[in-house]
Design a protein around this motif. Structure first.
Motif, PDB file in Angstrom:
ATOM      1  N   GLY A   1       0.818  -1.202   0.000  1.00 31.00           N
ATOM      2  CA  GLY A   1       0.000   0.000   0.000  1.00 31.00           C
ATOM      3  C   GLY A   1       0.856   1.257   0.000  1.00 31.00           C
ATOM      4  N   LEU A   2       0.326   2.321  -0.570  1.00 29.68           N
ATOM      5  CA  LEU A   2       1.034   3.597  -0.665  1.00 29.68           C
ATOM      6  C   LEU A   2       0.165   4.725  -0.129  1.00 29.68           C
ATOM      7  N   VAL A   3       0.817   5.704   0.479  1.00 26.08           N
ATOM      8  CA  VAL A   3       0.174   6.970   0.857  1.00 26.08           C
ATOM      9  C   VAL A   3       1.110   8.071   0.386  1.00 26.08           C
ATOM     10  N   THR A   4       0.592   9.034  -0.355  1.00 24.75           N
ATOM     11  CA  THR A   4       1.442  10.044  -0.964  1.00 24.75           C
ATOM     12  C   THR A   4       1.939  11.069   0.058  1.00 24.75           C
ATOM     13  N   ASP A   5       3.044  11.703  -0.298  1.00 24.72           N
ATOM     14  CA  ASP A   5       3.563  12.783   0.533  1.00 24.72           C
ATOM     15  C   ASP A   5       2.585  13.940   0.613  1.00 24.72           C
ATOM     16  N   VAL A   6       1.867  14.185  -0.478  1.00 24.66           N
ATOM     17  CA  VAL A   6       0.892  15.280  -0.512  1.00 24.66           C
ATOM     18  C   VAL A   6      -0.202  15.049   0.526  1.00 24.66           C
ATOM     19  N   CYS A   7      -0.639  13.803   0.669  1.00 27.05           N
ATOM     20  CA  CYS A   7      -1.671  13.465   1.658  1.00 27.05           C
ATOM     21  C   CYS A   7      -1.181  13.762   3.074  1.00 27.05           C
ATOM     22  N   LEU A   8       0.053  13.372   3.379  1.00 29.87           N
ATOM     23  CA  LEU A   8       0.587  13.597   4.719  1.00 29.87           C
ATOM     24  C   LEU A   8       0.795  15.088   4.991  1.00 29.87           C
ATOM     25  N   LYS A   9       1.297  15.811   4.002  1.00 27.56           N
ATOM     26  CA  LYS A   9       1.514  17.252   4.180  1.00 27.56           C
ATOM     27  C   LYS A   9       0.198  17.990   4.383  1.00 27.56           C
ATOM     28  N   ARG A  10      -0.859  17.517   3.712  1.00 27.04           N
ATOM     29  CA  ARG A  10      -2.167  18.153   3.886  1.00 27.04           C
ATOM     30  C   ARG A  10      -2.627  18.057   5.329  1.00 27.04           C
ATOM     31  N   LYS A  11      -2.410  16.911   5.940  1.00 26.03           N
ATOM     32  CA  LYS A  11      -2.834  16.726   7.327  1.00 26.03           C
ATOM     33  C   LYS A  11      -1.990  17.568   8.283  1.00 26.03           C
ATOM     34  N   ILE A  12      -0.714  17.714   7.979  1.00 27.98           N
ATOM     35  CA  ILE A  12       0.150  18.577   8.787  1.00 27.98           C
ATOM     36  C   ILE A  12      -0.301  20.022   8.666  1.00 27.98           C
TER      37      ILE A  12
END
Length: 296
Positions: A41-52
């Motif tokens: 499975g993958l989660v993008t860096d953009v997804c994590l940065k959005r939550k930050i």
């Protein structure tokens, strides 16, 4: 604001999902992102940065110096105009300013870094000034986060659901419920790795010690105030930080990342909880000049 950071950092984030979709792929019907070759499975860096970003915006609200540049439903030009107002110019007078002041672009870049936390942290491509001939270009941020990947291959399950809300009056004449589908991952533990450059912080954005502490806080709590039925139960389980003794670092990042080993327990076939894994850190692989800190 505190002084600019002076040490290089690397960090490892471990987070998990239970009965949810951590990051849907719009090109695959919003199914969980999967590496087609390996099944991981993958989660993008953009997804994590959005939550930050969302966490920082919630905690700091409209506090000066902690604005968020990339926001939902807010055009970038609206934020860019704050820099024009700061310089006291508009679209008609900006060309005259550039002739008089060759450092105008640098002043705009510095203004944006000082006033927007995510630019100071992650950088930004700020080319929306091109129409007014005042372009501060691309700011390379000191904090970079890679894609997160699951520790083991995942299986995406499609669950059929029913709802009592009927879409149209015509449909309501013929049926009482409608069918729908949800894509979930029963359980998966993900690992993401990140880098923080003290050199870029000093030369470009001014990322400070206070900014760094806020970043750690945002990573630890990035799922706590971002709940969604679609994402299921998500939590950050580990934040392992490596602090170098100097700006350029003491060793290659891969050596530090390799010291963190995450393994499924031998008696577990299908992991369904965090306790089905063991996390170990080989301290012999870490130089004496690098400090290892477990934030959780």
């Amino acid at each position: 604001m505190s002084e600019v950071i002076k040490n290089r950092y690397e960090f490892v984030i471990l987070f998990d999902v239970e009965n949810g979709n951590p990051n849907g792929d719009p090109d695959a019907g919003n199914m969980p992102r999967i590496d087609p070759e390996t099944g991981y499975g993958l989660v993008t860096d953009v997804c994590l940065k959005r939550k930050i970003r969302n966490y920082v915006e919630m905690i700091k609200e409209d506090e000066p110096g902690y604005g968020i540049y990339i926001k939902e439903d807010v055009p970038l030009n609206r934020s860019d105009n704050r820099a024009l107002e700061y310089l006291g110019v508009n679209e008609k007078t900006v060309k005259e300013l550039k002739k008089k002041d060759p450092d105008a672009d640098i002043k705009i870049r510095n203004f944006m870094c000082q006033n927007f936390y995510d630019i100071r942290t992650f950088g930004a491509v700020m080319t929306t000034f091109v129409k007014v001939s005042l372009n501060c270009g691309q700011v390379r941020g000191p904090v970079q986060i890679g894609f997160a990947r699951s520790i083991d291959p995942i299986v995406s399950q499609e669950v059929t659901i029913t709802r009592v809300a009927i879409t149209t009056e015509k449909d309501a004449e013929n049926k009482n419920t409608e069918m729908g589908r949800k894509n979930i991952v029963p359980y998966a533990l993900y690992r993401a790795e990140g880098y923080i450059s003290a050199n870029l912080a000093r030369k470009v954005t001014g990322f400070s010690e206070d900014d760094l502490e806020l970043l750690w806080d945002a990573i630890i709590n990035m799922f706590e105030n971002d709940r969604s039925a679609a994402r299921g139960k998500m939590a950050v389980r580990e934040l392992i930080v490596f602090k170098h003794s100097k700006e350029v670092g003491d060793c290659p990042a891969y050596k530090l990342f390799d010291s963190v080993e995450v393994k499924k327990k031998e008696d577990v076939i299908y992991p369904r909880k965090y306790q089905d894994y063991t996390i170990s850190i080989c301290e012999d692989m870490i130089p004496n000049t690098v400090e290892m800190i477990r934030k959780i």
